[in-house]
Enzyme design. Structure first.
Site, short mmCIF file in Angstrom:
data_model
loop_
_atom_site.label_atom_id
_atom_site.label_comp_id
_atom_site.label_asym_id
_atom_site.label_seq_id
_atom_site.Cartn_x
_atom_site.Cartn_y
_atom_site.Cartn_z
N HIS A 1 6.12 -27.46 31.84
CA HIS A 1 6.84 -28.02 30.71
C HIS A 1 8.33 -27.80 30.91
CE1 HIS A 1 3.43 -28.51 27.56
NE2 HIS A 1 2.95 -28.60 28.78
N TYR B 1 7.53 -27.76 17.87
CA TYR B 1 7.79 -26.73 16.85
C TYR B 1 8.40 -27.47 15.67
CZ TYR B 1 7.11 -23.07 20.40
OH TYR B 1 6.59 -22.24 21.36
N PRO C 1 4.00 -14.69 17.36
CA PRO C 1 3.72 -15.64 18.45
C PRO C 1 4.75 -16.76 18.59
CG PRO C 1 2.22 -15.99 16.60
CD PRO C 1 3.01 -14.76 16.28
N LYS D 1 6.05 -14.92 23.66
CA LYS D 1 6.51 -13.88 24.59
C LYS D 1 5.47 -12.81 24.93
CE LYS D 1 10.72 -14.99 25.56
NZ LYS D 1 10.43 -16.10 26.45
N TYR E 1 13.65 -18.87 25.96
CA TYR E 1 12.27 -19.37 26.00
C TYR E 1 11.71 -19.32 27.42
CZ TYR E 1 8.31 -22.14 24.32
OH TYR E 1 7.05 -22.57 23.95
C1 PHB Z 1 -0.33 -21.55 21.98
O1 PHB Z 1 -0.51 -22.47 22.79
O2 PHB Z 1 -1.26 -20.98 21.44
C2 PHB Z 1 1.06 -21.17 21.64
C3 PHB Z 1 2.12 -21.81 22.26
C4 PHB Z 1 3.42 -21.48 21.94
C5 PHB Z 1 3.65 -20.48 21.01
C6 PHB Z 1 2.60 -19.82 20.41
C7 PHB Z 1 1.30 -20.16 20.72
O3 PHB Z 1 4.94 -20.18 20.67
#
Ligand code: PHB
Length: 418
Positions: free
Chosen positions: A80, A209, A300, A304, A392
């Site tokens: 990504h 997001y 989450p 990280k 990130y």
């Molecule tokens: C996930 O794919 O579960 C996931 C991805 C990004 C995040 C948190 C969880 O920031």
């Protein structure tokens, strides 16, 4: 049942926990010729079948590729080069490549564990799955012991030079640091995440997001046919009381805008995940060294957790290689300080992403406008995008022992994957 006679074993590094930190540590030590035994309470099948999140920072990918456990990741994972941030009805992409020349990989944690377990077993590594009654003894002496009962019910004493506590957030190894010597830095957030797994095709090539008037949502993926999605909820929410329709309506409303909608499908797993920040300070005591979630938890939002477990393992492996190679304990003594510096950065980043994207239960109009202005600034300026992209995709992993096998492997391949 008749009591079985106790068994005795010895190793250089006793590792409690076959999660990302414990397995990566064992893998890196093996490359450096250092022996370890991993004690794990779960079965191999359980570990390999529990579907977990997986955004791998560039440094984590570099490490896996350069130490021979990256083939399936490069084949099955997906690279990504950015994320989408949705707010105010529009979508704003943060491009990692143009901002910092780095990327991340989406590759679930249980796949990382499968690769590490396979590599350890192929190298004659010793992993004791299905152990119980694990306890640590004599961690301030020179030969600490891990006592456990093995999968066949035999009590076992494993004598070690050092112990790595890698037994996750619910683990008990950290309690071997006495109360008076330990500060538990803890914060509970006022929201949780309602997470689902659904049988559906992806709705977006990259993670979304989303900030909305109804709160945060995250659209992620597991495979071409399984999607992972979350939305902010009350941490006490009862996931089973929600109908599928209600879940989809909530998710759709949070990402709506410009004709975009999510692909829906059968929801086959749902749960409410609490959001917490935690750091155990110090991360070491005597001959016990904590790594990964055993020492810290991050919310989450910043993705990280897994990456911190891996960077802890790298810092600890370098220190152990110096200790066993030269007898010098200086890097071991500095382990906790070095590791905690990155952990605090990750705590800040995870907290920042959380506070920027989630609506507090008592948020008013002012708070919402302030958040929108922050999102506008972060996505609308090169400096803002660079800050987000740098954090990130992950900061460089600390190479404290340039002569170590792991430092050499990393410097050879840094950032070279396709
Ligand atoms: C996930 O794919 O579960 C996931 C991805 C990004 C995040 C948190 C969880 O920031």
């Amino acid at each position: 049942m008749t009591a079985q006679p106790a068994q005795h074993a010895r190793t250089q590094v006793g590792i409690v926990g076959a999660g990302p930190a414990g397995l990566m540590l064992s893998h890196l030590l093996s490359a450096a010729g250092i022996g370890s035994v991993v004690i794990e309470t779960r079965t191999r099948e359980d570990i390999e079948a529990t579907i977990r999140a997986g955004i791998l920072e560039q440094g984590t990918v570099d490490l896996m590729v350069s130490t021979g456990v990256g083939d399936r990741l490069l084949d099955k994972g997906s690279r990504h080069d950015g994320i989408e941030i949705r707010f105010g009805g529009g979508s704003h992409r943060v491009d990692f490549r143009s901002s910092v020349g780095r990327s991340v990989y989406l590759y679930p944690q249980h796949e990382v564990l499968r690769d590490l377990i396979a590599a350890r077993l192929a190298d004659d590594g010793d992993i004791r799955f299905g152990a119980s009654e694990v306890s640590l003894h004599g961690v301030t002496g020179t030969e600490p012991v891990i006592h456990f009962t093995d999968a066949d019910g035999r009590p076992t004493d494993l004598r070690c030079d050092l112990i790595a506590g890698c037994d996750g957030a619910q683990g008990t190894t950290k309690w071997s640091i006495p109360d008076g010597r330990r500060t538990d830095h803890f914060r509970a957030y006022r929201h949780g995440w309602f997470g689902i797994l659904a049988e559906a095709p992806p709705s977006s090539k990259e993670l979304i997001y989303a900030h909305s008037d109804r709160g945060f949502a995250l659209i992620s993926s597991r495979t071409p046919t399984v999607q992972r999605m979350y939305f902010q909820c009350d941490p006490e929410e009862d996931a089973d009381s929600w109908s599928d329709n209600r879940i989809w309506d909530e998710l759709q409303s949070r990402v709506a805008g410009r004709g975009f909608s999510l692909n829906e499908g059968r929801i086959f797993q749902r749960s409410v995940i609490p959001m917490r920040s935690y750091i155990c300070d110090p991360m070491q005591h005597g001959r016990l060294f904590l790594a990964g979630d055993a020492a810290h938890t991050v919310p989450p939002t910043g993705a990280k957790g897994l990456n911190l477990a891996i960077s802890d393992a790298v810092v600890l492996a370098q220190a152990l290689e110096r200790f066993f190679g030269t007898g010098h304990a200086d890097l071991l003594e500095g382990y906790g300080r070095t590791a905690a510096q990155r952990v605090w950065r990750a705590q800040h980043f995870s907290w920042w992403m959380t506070s920027m994207l989630h609506l507090a239960p008592d948020a008013g109009d002012f708070d919402r406008h302030r958040q929108l202005a922050e999102l506008d600034q972060i996505t609308g300026s090169a400096a803002g995008r660079t800050l987000l992209a740098e954090s990130y995709t992950g900061w460089p992993i600390e190479l404290t022992n340039p002569r170590s096998v792991v430092a050499e492997a990393l410097s050879l391949t840094h950032g070279r994957w396709p």
